[in-house]
Write an enzyme that holds these catalytic residues in place. Structure first.
Site, PDB file in Angstrom:
ATOM      1  CG  HIS A  66      11.452 -25.493 -18.983  1.00  0.00           C
ATOM      2  ND1 HIS A  66      12.799 -25.403 -19.231  1.00  0.00           N
ATOM      3  CD2 HIS A  66      10.854 -24.696 -19.899  1.00  0.00           C
ATOM      4  CE1 HIS A  66      12.990 -24.573 -20.250  1.00  0.00           C
ATOM      5  NE2 HIS A  66      11.840 -24.120 -20.661  1.00  0.00           N
ATOM      6  N   GLY A  79      11.221 -29.632 -20.536  1.00  0.00           N
ATOM      7  CA  GLY A  79      11.482 -29.946 -19.126  1.00  0.00           C
ATOM      8  C   GLY A  79      11.457 -31.439 -18.880  1.00  0.00           C
ATOM      9  CE  LYS A  80       8.741 -37.869 -20.745  1.00  0.00           C
ATOM     10  NZ  LYS A  80       7.782 -38.888 -21.132  1.00  0.00           N
ATOM     11  N   PRO A  87      -4.702 -19.815 -22.107  1.00  0.00           N
ATOM     12  CG  PRO A  87      -6.910 -19.568 -22.840  1.00  0.00           C
ATOM     13  CD  PRO A  87      -5.830 -18.881 -22.071  1.00  0.00           C
ATOM     14  NE  ARG A  88       1.312 -24.082 -22.915  1.00  0.00           N
ATOM     15  CZ  ARG A  88       1.813 -25.076 -22.182  1.00  0.00           C
ATOM     16  NH1 ARG A  88       1.515 -26.320 -22.470  1.00  0.00           N
ATOM     17  NH2 ARG A  88       2.616 -24.813 -21.168  1.00  0.00           N
ATOM     18  CD  GLU A 127       8.866 -26.433 -28.225  1.00  0.00           C
ATOM     19  OE1 GLU A 127       9.261 -26.260 -27.045  1.00  0.00           O
ATOM     20  OE2 GLU A 127       9.047 -25.597 -29.133  1.00  0.00           O
ATOM     21  CD  GLN A 171      11.953 -18.395 -23.792  1.00  0.00           C
ATOM     22  OE1 GLN A 171      13.152 -18.211 -23.906  1.00  0.00           O
ATOM     23  NE2 GLN A 171      11.386 -18.430 -22.603  1.00  0.00           N
ATOM     24  CE  LYS A 228       1.113 -32.163 -23.678  1.00  0.00           C
ATOM     25  NZ  LYS A 228       0.868 -30.839 -23.083  1.00  0.00           N
TER      26      LYS A 228
HETATM   27  P1  GDP Z   1       8.432 -26.967 -21.819  1.00  0.00           P
HETATM   28  O1  GDP Z   1       8.265 -25.505 -21.593  1.00  0.00           O
HETATM   29  O2  GDP Z   1       8.919 -27.285 -23.196  1.00  0.00           O
HETATM   30  O3  GDP Z   1       9.254 -27.646 -20.765  1.00  0.00           O
HETATM   31  O4  GDP Z   1       6.969 -27.597 -21.739  1.00  0.00           O
HETATM   32  P2  GDP Z   1       5.845 -27.244 -20.637  1.00  0.00           P
HETATM   33  O5  GDP Z   1       6.255 -27.877 -19.363  1.00  0.00           O
HETATM   34  O6  GDP Z   1       5.530 -25.801 -20.633  1.00  0.00           O
HETATM   35  O7  GDP Z   1       4.573 -27.961 -21.286  1.00  0.00           O
HETATM   36  C1  GDP Z   1       4.556 -29.314 -21.571  1.00  0.00           C
HETATM   37  C2  GDP Z   1       3.431 -29.972 -20.730  1.00  0.00           C
HETATM   38  O8  GDP Z   1       3.145 -31.240 -21.251  1.00  0.00           O
HETATM   39  C3  GDP Z   1       3.818 -30.202 -19.284  1.00  0.00           C
HETATM   40  O9  GDP Z   1       2.669 -30.051 -18.478  1.00  0.00           O
HETATM   41  C4  GDP Z   1       4.278 -31.655 -19.252  1.00  0.00           C
HETATM   42  O10 GDP Z   1       4.092 -32.284 -17.998  1.00  0.00           O
HETATM   43  C5  GDP Z   1       3.372 -32.255 -20.280  1.00  0.00           C
HETATM   44  N1  GDP Z   1       3.933 -33.369 -21.049  1.00  0.00           N
HETATM   45  C6  GDP Z   1       5.210 -33.546 -21.485  1.00  0.00           C
HETATM   46  N2  GDP Z   1       5.290 -34.645 -22.258  1.00  0.00           N
HETATM   47  C7  GDP Z   1       4.044 -35.168 -22.312  1.00  0.00           C
HETATM   48  C8  GDP Z   1       3.471 -36.297 -22.993  1.00  0.00           C
HETATM   49  O11 GDP Z   1       4.118 -37.026 -23.721  1.00  0.00           O
HETATM   50  N3  GDP Z   1       2.122 -36.510 -22.826  1.00  0.00           N
HETATM   51  C9  GDP Z   1       1.353 -35.693 -22.048  1.00  0.00           C
HETATM   52  N4  GDP Z   1       0.066 -35.975 -21.961  1.00  0.00           N
HETATM   53  N5  GDP Z   1       1.867 -34.622 -21.395  1.00  0.00           N
HETATM   54  C10 GDP Z   1       3.178 -34.368 -21.542  1.00  0.00           C
HETATM   55  P1  IMO Z   2       9.054 -22.275 -22.488  1.00  0.00           P
HETATM   56  O1  IMO Z   2      10.539 -22.269 -22.193  1.00  0.00           O
HETATM   57  C1  IMO Z   2       5.813 -20.549 -24.836  1.00  0.00           C
HETATM   58  C2  IMO Z   2       6.199 -16.316 -25.838  1.00  0.00           C
HETATM   59  C3  IMO Z   2       5.174 -15.363 -25.255  1.00  0.00           C
HETATM   60  C4  IMO Z   2       5.113 -14.308 -26.345  1.00  0.00           C
HETATM   61  C5  IMO Z   2       6.581 -14.233 -26.826  1.00  0.00           C
HETATM   62  C6  IMO Z   2       7.370 -13.105 -26.188  1.00  0.00           C
HETATM   63  O2  IMO Z   2       8.210 -22.704 -21.364  1.00  0.00           O
HETATM   64  O3  IMO Z   2       8.807 -23.030 -23.757  1.00  0.00           O
HETATM   65  P2  IMO Z   2       8.410 -12.733 -23.772  1.00  0.00           P
HETATM   66  O4  IMO Z   2       7.746 -12.664 -22.418  1.00  0.00           O
HETATM   67  O5  IMO Z   2       9.436 -13.802 -23.884  1.00  0.00           O
HETATM   68  O6  IMO Z   2       8.918 -11.413 -24.239  1.00  0.00           O
HETATM   69  O7  IMO Z   2       7.198 -13.104 -24.781  1.00  0.00           O
HETATM   70  O8  IMO Z   2       7.155 -15.477 -26.474  1.00  0.00           O
HETATM   71  N1  IMO Z   2       6.913 -17.149 -24.847  1.00  0.00           N
HETATM   72  C7  IMO Z   2       6.685 -18.454 -24.669  1.00  0.00           C
HETATM   73  N2  IMO Z   2       5.753 -19.258 -25.216  1.00  0.00           N
HETATM   74  N3  IMO Z   2       6.722 -21.052 -23.972  1.00  0.00           N
HETATM   75  C8  IMO Z   2       7.680 -20.255 -23.446  1.00  0.00           C
HETATM   76  O9  IMO Z   2       8.704 -20.723 -22.712  1.00  0.00           O
HETATM   77  C9  IMO Z   2       7.659 -18.876 -23.745  1.00  0.00           C
HETATM   78  N4  IMO Z   2       8.412 -17.811 -23.383  1.00  0.00           N
HETATM   79  C10 IMO Z   2       7.959 -16.763 -24.084  1.00  0.00           C
HETATM   80  O10 IMO Z   2       3.934 -16.006 -25.055  1.00  0.00           O
HETATM   81  O11 IMO Z   2       4.354 -14.790 -27.428  1.00  0.00           O
HETATM   82 MG    MG Z   3       6.819 -24.137 -21.003  1.00  0.00          MG
END
Ligand code: GDP
Ligand code: IMO
Ligand code: MG
Length: 439
Positions: free
Chosen positions: A41, A17-18, A307-308, A14, A227, A334
């Site tokens: 993150h 991390g940011k 791909p998500r 979501e 997660q 986002k």
């Molecule tokens: P996390 O696992 O919840 O920390 O999220 P991820 O890092 O896996 O995925 C979020 C992605 O969206 C990352 O590549 C961030 O750099 C990006 N991101 C976060 N906030 C925004 C936003 O407001 N706009 C855009 N365009 N990207 C964002």
């Molecule tokens: P962050 O912290 C999105 C998903 C996997 C799978 C399920 C179980 O970056 O948000 P696992 O390897 O944990 O046993 O997989 O959970 N999954 C995530 N999906 N972001 C994550 O982490 C995830 N960590 C696990 O894709 O559906």
């Molecule tokens: Mg993530």
């Protein structure tokens, strides 16, 4: 200012991390409480991009302490890889990172065992990250696991790891699983892990004592979920979930913090919705709109590159998530990804057996059957990228946000308009601003 939990309200990714990175400057400790290197993150600072898997996002702020809590499963090899990358980027890991002596140790054979559910014919795979997370938590629950303190015990570790790996290998052979020798050679794994133990030894401590003393000294703590709530072992879309407690309650058990010390909970949610892996996703957009969200939002997994799956904001999901976590505020991330849309569908409820509901069915089979009920909200068709003031957002974007607040019953105290720290709107007077000190 207060001790707060920041966690995902949907299926992960979501933008936790940011947000954690953005807020960490105001906290003394940033603490992870569950999961493992399945998390990814992403933090963007200028032209530098960091993807943190085990280490809490607060580590990028000099002087802050990042804590890996007891609730995590830690692959020491993956951790050292991450530590080396951070050190190469100039982070003072030796002074800033602490690891719980009670966290679980993830072994290469956990990854092998994961193939039983994920790769054998005739099974319905969850679509995991293949990091061995599930089998490691299985061993924890069955009281067979090895903890970080055991890894550091030179007299105990070789015998314990040999016994556990032998059991793993018996199961692997029984299921006819293939595995490389680097994962199955007990002597080689023991030696690799013993070497890793020496690298992390100076960072390991009783983090419960550390955090308890910190709170007594008036320090501020930020808990970083991995997660998301819909991937929580108890409350998520079981069995298509991860194996840990990703919800707010997990912060207490996963870090050893009394519930009375938590002052606020902030849910991070995309302005739309994504999911990686299998399992029901009622508001999924399987058409060109889903592709548009994926491409504009760069929705490809930061751990596996998959791909998500993309779809629309799902009100029942957030209402359910808010009930479990008690969100004081939500952060909508986002928003900028939706800038080009003429109109935006919002899933305001589900139709199940002809009856409208806003509640979350308990089984994945029922959730897969629901028909999403959409209400279309007008798009704003202009760039919100980088906007940092509420009043500068287009009127239609503000209406969209207000609609989501009304539907979910949760304030949207912060809106993210890009991946950078500066690309953030904090609404003055919001609970978010009060809790995080960003008044
Ligand atoms: P996390 O696992 O919840 O920390 O999220 P991820 O890092 O896996 O995925 C979020 C992605 O969206 C990352 O590549 C961030 O750099 C990006 N991101 C976060 N906030 C925004 C936003 O407001 N706009 C855009 N365009 N990207 C964002
Ligand atoms: P962050 O912290 C999105 C998903 C996997 C799978 C399920 C179980 O970056 O948000 P696992 O390897 O944990 O046993 O997989 O959970 N999954 C995530 N999906 N972001 C994550 O982490 C995830 N960590 C696990 O894709 O559906
Ligand atoms: Mg993530």
């Amino acid at each position: 200012m207060a001790n707060i939990i920041i966690l995902g309200a949907q299926w992960g990714d979501e933008g936790k991390g940011k947000l954690v990175d953005l807020l960490a400057c105001r906290y003394d400790y940033v603490v992870r409480y569950q999961g493992g290197h399945n998390a990814g993150h992403t933090i963007l600072i200028g032209d530098r991009r960091f993807v943190l898997r085990l280490v809490p996002s607060g580590i990028l702020h000099p002087g802050k302490t990042a804590v890996i809590g007891n609730g995590l499963v830690v692959d020491p090899i993956a951790l050292i890889d991450e530590i080396d990358q951070l050190a190469a980027a100039g982070v003072d890991v030796a002074n800033q990172l602490r690891i719980s002596n009670r966290a679980q140790v993830l072994l290469p054979t956990h990854r092998v065992l994961e193939k039983i559910t994920e790769a054998l014919p005739g099974r319905t795979p969850i679509g995991t990250t293949s990091r061995g997370i599930g089998p490691c938590y299985e061993n924890k629950a069955s009281r067979r696991g090895i903890r970080i303190a055991d890894l550091l015990d030179r007299d105990y570790f070789p015998g314990a790891v040999a016994q556990l790996m032998e059991d793993h290998l018996i199961r692997a052979r029984a299921f006819g699983l293939e595995a490389d020798s680097a994962s199955t050679d007990i002597a080689a794994v023991t030696a690799r892990y013993a070497e890793a133990a020496e690298r992390i030894r100076p960072l390991v401590c009783d983090t419960v004592r550390l955090l308890s003393d910190a709170m007594a000294a008036g320090k501020q703590l930020l808990f970083e979920g991995a997660q998301g709530t819909m991937l929580d072992l108890d409350h998520g879309t079981y069995p298509f979930v991860t194996s840990s407690s990703a919800c707010a309650g997990g912060a207490c058990t996963g870090a050893g913090i009394p519930p009375s010390k938590i002052d606020g909970v902030i849910g991070i949610t995309k302005a739309y919705c994504t999911r990686v892996g299998g399992g029901p996703f009622p508001s999924e957009a399987l058409d060109a709109m889903g592709d548009l969200l994926r491409n504009r939002g760069h929705e490809f997994g930061s751990v596996t590159g998959r791909p998500r799956r993309c779809g629309w904001f799902d009100v029942p999901v957030i209402r359910y998530s808010a009930a479990i976590n008690g969100f004081d505020s939500m952060v909508l991330t986002k928003l900028d990804v939706m800038d080009e849309l003429d109109e935006i569908p919002v899933c305001i409820g589900y139709r199940l057996g002809g009856v409208m509901t806003r509640e979350m069915p308990a089984t994945h089979r029922l959730l897969a059957k629901v028909e999403p009920v959409f209400e279309r909200v007008q798009g704003w068709k202009s760039s919100t990228k980088g906007i940092s003031e509420w009043t500068e957002l287009p009127e239609a974007a503000r209406q969209y946000i207000t609609f989501l607040e009304e539907q979910t019953g949760v304030e949207a105290g912060c809106i993210s308009t890009g991946p950078e720290r500066s690309e953030t709107v904090v609404r003055s007077g919001s609970c978010f601003a009060r809790l995080t000190g960003r008044l």
